[in-house]
Design a protein around this motif. Structure first.
Motif, PDB file in Angstrom:
ATOM      1  N   GLU A  37       0.834  -1.206   0.000  1.00 32.69           N
ATOM      2  CA  GLU A  37       0.000   0.000   0.000  1.00 32.69           C
ATOM      3  C   GLU A  37       0.868   1.256   0.000  1.00 32.69           C
ATOM      4  O   GLU A  37       0.582   2.225  -0.728  1.00 32.69           O
ATOM      5  N   ALA A  38       1.941   1.245   0.795  1.00 28.55           N
ATOM      6  CA  ALA A  38       2.842   2.401   0.833  1.00 28.55           C
ATOM      7  C   ALA A  38       3.443   2.668  -0.541  1.00 28.55           C
ATOM      8  O   ALA A  38       3.609   3.823  -0.957  1.00 28.55           O
ATOM      9  N   SER A  39       3.761   1.586  -1.270  1.00 25.79           N
ATOM     10  CA  SER A  39       4.355   1.718  -2.600  1.00 25.79           C
ATOM     11  C   SER A  39       3.401   2.361  -3.598  1.00 25.79           C
ATOM     12  O   SER A  39       3.848   2.902  -4.615  1.00 25.79           O
ATOM     13  N   LYS A  40       2.113   2.297  -3.310  1.00 26.67           N
ATOM     14  CA  LYS A  40       1.136   2.925  -4.198  1.00 26.67           C
ATOM     15  C   LYS A  40       1.139   4.441  -4.056  1.00 26.67           C
ATOM     16  O   LYS A  40       0.719   5.150  -4.965  1.00 26.67           O
ATOM     17  N   HIS A  41       1.590   4.925  -2.906  1.00 25.45           N
ATOM     18  CA  HIS A  41       1.508   6.361  -2.623  1.00 25.45           C
ATOM     19  C   HIS A  41       2.793   7.112  -2.940  1.00 25.45           C
ATOM     20  O   HIS A  41       2.755   8.311  -3.213  1.00 25.45           O
ATOM     21  N   MET A  42       3.929   6.421  -2.875  1.00 17.79           N
ATOM     22  CA  MET A  42       5.182   7.065  -3.253  1.00 17.79           C
ATOM     23  C   MET A  42       6.095   6.050  -3.922  1.00 17.79           C
ATOM     24  O   MET A  42       6.296   4.949  -3.416  1.00 17.79           O
ATOM     25  N   ILE A  43       6.649   6.443  -5.064  1.00 16.79           N
ATOM     26  CA  ILE A  43       7.656   5.637  -5.759  1.00 16.79           C
ATOM     27  C   ILE A  43       9.022   6.161  -5.338  1.00 16.79           C
ATOM     28  O   ILE A  43       9.305   7.356  -5.465  1.00 16.79           O
ATOM     29  N   ILE A  44       9.859   5.269  -4.809  1.00 19.90           N
ATOM     30  CA  ILE A  44      11.179   5.663  -4.299  1.00 19.90           C
ATOM     31  C   ILE A  44      12.228   4.949  -5.130  1.00 19.90           C
ATOM     32  O   ILE A  44      12.341   3.713  -5.081  1.00 19.90           O
ATOM     33  N   THR A  45      12.994   5.684  -5.913  1.00 20.92           N
ATOM     34  CA  THR A  45      13.912   5.062  -6.852  1.00 20.92           C
ATOM     35  C   THR A  45      15.303   5.694  -6.783  1.00 20.92           C
ATOM     36  O   THR A  45      15.522   6.766  -7.341  1.00 20.92           O
ATOM     37  N   PRO A  46      16.256   5.050  -6.107  1.00 23.67           N
ATOM     38  CA  PRO A  46      17.657   5.465  -6.243  1.00 23.67           C
ATOM     39  C   PRO A  46      18.092   5.259  -7.693  1.00 23.67           C
ATOM     40  O   PRO A  46      17.821   4.203  -8.286  1.00 23.67           O
ATOM     41  N   PHE A  78      12.977   3.394   4.791  1.00 20.36           N
ATOM     42  CA  PHE A  78      14.141   2.863   5.505  1.00 20.36           C
ATOM     43  C   PHE A  78      14.477   1.440   5.070  1.00 20.36           C
ATOM     44  O   PHE A  78      15.623   1.012   5.209  1.00 20.36           O
ATOM     45  N   MET A  79      13.520   0.711   4.546  1.00 22.84           N
ATOM     46  CA  MET A  79      13.836  -0.592   3.965  1.00 22.84           C
ATOM     47  C   MET A  79      14.776  -0.425   2.772  1.00 22.84           C
ATOM     48  O   MET A  79      15.785  -1.138   2.627  1.00 22.84           O
ATOM     49  N   LYS A  80      14.461   0.536   1.919  1.00 25.06           N
ATOM     50  CA  LYS A  80      15.333   0.776   0.765  1.00 25.06           C
ATOM     51  C   LYS A  80      16.662   1.382   1.210  1.00 25.06           C
ATOM     52  O   LYS A  80      17.719   1.093   0.615  1.00 25.06           O
ATOM     53  N   ALA A  81      16.639   2.193   2.259  1.00 27.19           N
ATOM     54  CA  ALA A  81      17.891   2.739   2.792  1.00 27.19           C
ATOM     55  C   ALA A  81      18.782   1.625   3.325  1.00 27.19           C
ATOM     56  O   ALA A  81      20.016   1.670   3.173  1.00 27.19           O
ATOM     57  N   ASP A  82      18.186   0.611   3.938  1.00 30.16           N
ATOM     58  CA  ASP A  82      18.975  -0.513   4.460  1.00 30.16           C
ATOM     59  C   ASP A  82      19.604  -1.335   3.339  1.00 30.16           C
ATOM     60  O   ASP A  82      20.730  -1.818   3.473  1.00 30.16           O
ATOM     61  N   ILE A  83      18.882  -1.498   2.251  1.00 29.52           N
ATOM     62  CA  ILE A  83      19.470  -2.201   1.112  1.00 29.52           C
ATOM     63  C   ILE A  83      20.673  -1.429   0.593  1.00 29.52           C
ATOM     64  O   ILE A  83      21.718  -2.009   0.272  1.00 29.52           O
ATOM     65  N   ARG A  84      20.548  -0.132   0.552  1.00 28.83           N
ATOM     66  CA  ARG A  84      21.692   0.677   0.123  1.00 28.83           C
ATOM     67  C   ARG A  84      22.844   0.567   1.112  1.00 28.83           C
ATOM     68  O   ARG A  84      24.016   0.595   0.713  1.00 28.83           O
ATOM     69  N   GLY A 140      29.970  12.287  -7.823  1.00 24.12           N
ATOM     70  CA  GLY A 140      29.899  11.053  -7.052  1.00 24.12           C
ATOM     71  C   GLY A 140      28.719  10.983  -6.108  1.00 24.12           C
ATOM     72  O   GLY A 140      28.733  10.202  -5.149  1.00 24.12           O
ATOM     73  N   TYR A 141      27.663  11.754  -6.359  1.00 29.20           N
ATOM     74  CA  TYR A 141      26.474  11.739  -5.510  1.00 29.20           C
ATOM     75  C   TYR A 141      25.472  10.719  -6.040  1.00 29.20           C
ATOM     76  O   TYR A 141      25.305  10.555  -7.256  1.00 29.20           O
ATOM     77  N   ARG A 142      24.788  10.042  -5.118  1.00 26.54           N
ATOM     78  CA  ARG A 142      23.678   9.150  -5.484  1.00 26.54           C
ATOM     79  C   ARG A 142      22.381   9.943  -5.407  1.00 26.54           C
ATOM     80  O   ARG A 142      22.047  10.522  -4.365  1.00 26.54           O
ATOM     81  N   VAL A 143      21.638   9.975  -6.505  1.00 30.73           N
ATOM     82  CA  VAL A 143      20.363  10.682  -6.571  1.00 30.73           C
ATOM     83  C   VAL A 143      19.232   9.688  -6.330  1.00 30.73           C
ATOM     84  O   VAL A 143      19.196   8.613  -6.928  1.00 30.73           O
ATOM     85  N   THR A 144      18.320  10.036  -5.431  1.00 25.88           N
ATOM     86  CA  THR A 144      17.128   9.218  -5.191  1.00 25.88           C
ATOM     87  C   THR A 144      15.897  10.056  -5.479  1.00 25.88           C
ATOM     88  O   THR A 144      15.758  11.167  -4.942  1.00 25.88           O
ATOM     89  N   VAL A 145      15.029   9.541  -6.334  1.00 23.68           N
ATOM     90  CA  VAL A 145      13.812  10.253  -6.718  1.00 23.68           C
ATOM     91  C   VAL A 145      12.633   9.693  -5.932  1.00 23.68           C
ATOM     92  O   VAL A 145      12.429   8.475  -5.875  1.00 23.68           O
ATOM     93  N   HIS A 146      11.884  10.591  -5.289  1.00 20.00           N
ATOM     94  CA  HIS A 146      10.690  10.222  -4.530  1.00 20.00           C
ATOM     95  C   HIS A 146       9.491  10.870  -5.226  1.00 20.00           C
ATOM     96  O   HIS A 146       9.422  12.099  -5.316  1.00 20.00           O
TER      97      HIS A 146
END
Length: 309
Positions: free
Chosen positions: A96-105, A139-145, A113-119
């Motif tokens: 359900e959370a994924s339906k409301h915001m797409i979070i894509t590093p 934070f789940m995606k942050a942990d994968i990173r 050398g910066y990592r861009v993440t689009v929300h």
């Protein structure tokens, strides 16, 4: 979906910025940090060691700061169950959370050398929007990173707020926001360089003010507001941006599909992580990482003062 690391030119820039002066420095500092962790009775010993390079580098090889990051990271995991427990990539809450915001590093780094993440806020029914679930997903995606990221100079966050409504803002303006920002700033070793908000409605300053209340001063001054994605180009090369933003990269939707698969591949890992937290009964001394977030921020009444309409 791979997080592409720096080329040699980018690596040299990053090494200089973070003070990684020789090939042995990272290895030696990781060894020292592991030795320190092993001597702390309250810290878990079955942690994922793949996170340590990002911690050391995110703290620019300052071991005292790295120790605090590690301590805080495993402390908040135990003290904030609403964010760090029941993290099932296939569960209804995360879907359900994924339906409301797409979070894509984004796969490629900027020249610096910066990592861009689009929300990207979507047009999903706002009545179903739950900030706690969204923070959990972030934070789940942050942990994968934390596990997969290699050498980077810092982070750049882009928020597409074209679908952001006043109802979103009202739901975000709760005390949970200070807990989430405490985690982001104190528990994770990110070096946040810029925050861009694109397709901004006239009332976007309200959500910016909500977050600024709980951000460090240096971060507050790194917001950039855009009414169109085109004004991003002086900050982020067009070539690495998603095609939705006129860039040369994959679309946000394609990247999200790849990240969805990656998230699912970590399902067992997330389950194991739930028990890898501090044991506060075994802590030898009180540290700032164990303070109640109300005391850290002292802003409980701030939400009552915030006008959102």
């Amino acid at each position: 979906m791979s997080l592409i690391g720096p080329d040699l030119h980018q690596s040299k820039l990053i090494w200089e910025e973070i003070g990684e002066t020789g090939p042995d420095k990272l290895e030696n500092n990781i060894k020292l940090l592991k030795e320190w962790i092993s001597c702390q009775p309250h810290l878990p010993k079955n942690y994922d060691e793949r996170m340590l390079p990002l911690v050391v580098r995110g703290c620019k090889h300052n071991l005292e700061r790295a120790k605090v990051k590690v301590d805080t990271y495993y402390s908040v995991r135990g003290s904030m169950p609403e964010i760090f427990q029941s993290r099932d990539p296939l569960g209804q809450e995360i879907l359900e959370a994924s339906k409301h915001m797409i979070i894509t590093p984004l796969p490629n780094l900027t020249p610096e050398g910066y990592r861009v993440t689009v929300h990207t806020f979507t047009n999903a029914p706002v009545a179903d929007f739950e900030p706690a679930s969204l923070y959990k997903l972030i934070f789940m995606k942050a942990d994968i990173r934390m596990v997969e990221e290699s050498l980077i100079a810092g982070d750049v966050f882009v928020f597409d707020v074209g679908q952001l409504s006043l109802t979103h803002i009202a739901k975000l303006a709760t005390p949970l926001i200070k807990s989430a920002l405490h985690c982001a700033q104190e528990a994770y070793p990110q070096r946040l360089k810029e925050i861009h908000m694109i397709n901004a409605p006239t009332y976007v300053d309200k959500v910016v003010n909500v977050y600024k209340m709980f951000m460090k001063e240096k971060i507050r001054n790194r917001f950039h507001i855009h009414t169109s994605y085109k004004t991003l180009y002086p900050f982020i090369p067009q070539s690495i941006l998603p095609s939705n933003f006129g860039g040369g990269g994959k679309s946000v939707e394609t990247l999200e599909g790849e990240w969805k698969k990656k998230l699912e591949s970590y399902a067992d890992w997330f389950t194991k992580q739930e028990s890898i937290v501090t044991n506060e009964k075994r802590r030898l001394s009180k540290s700032t990482s164990t303070q109640n977030t109300d005391n850290i921020f002292g802003c409980e009444g701030a939400f009552r003062k915030l006008a959102i309409d």
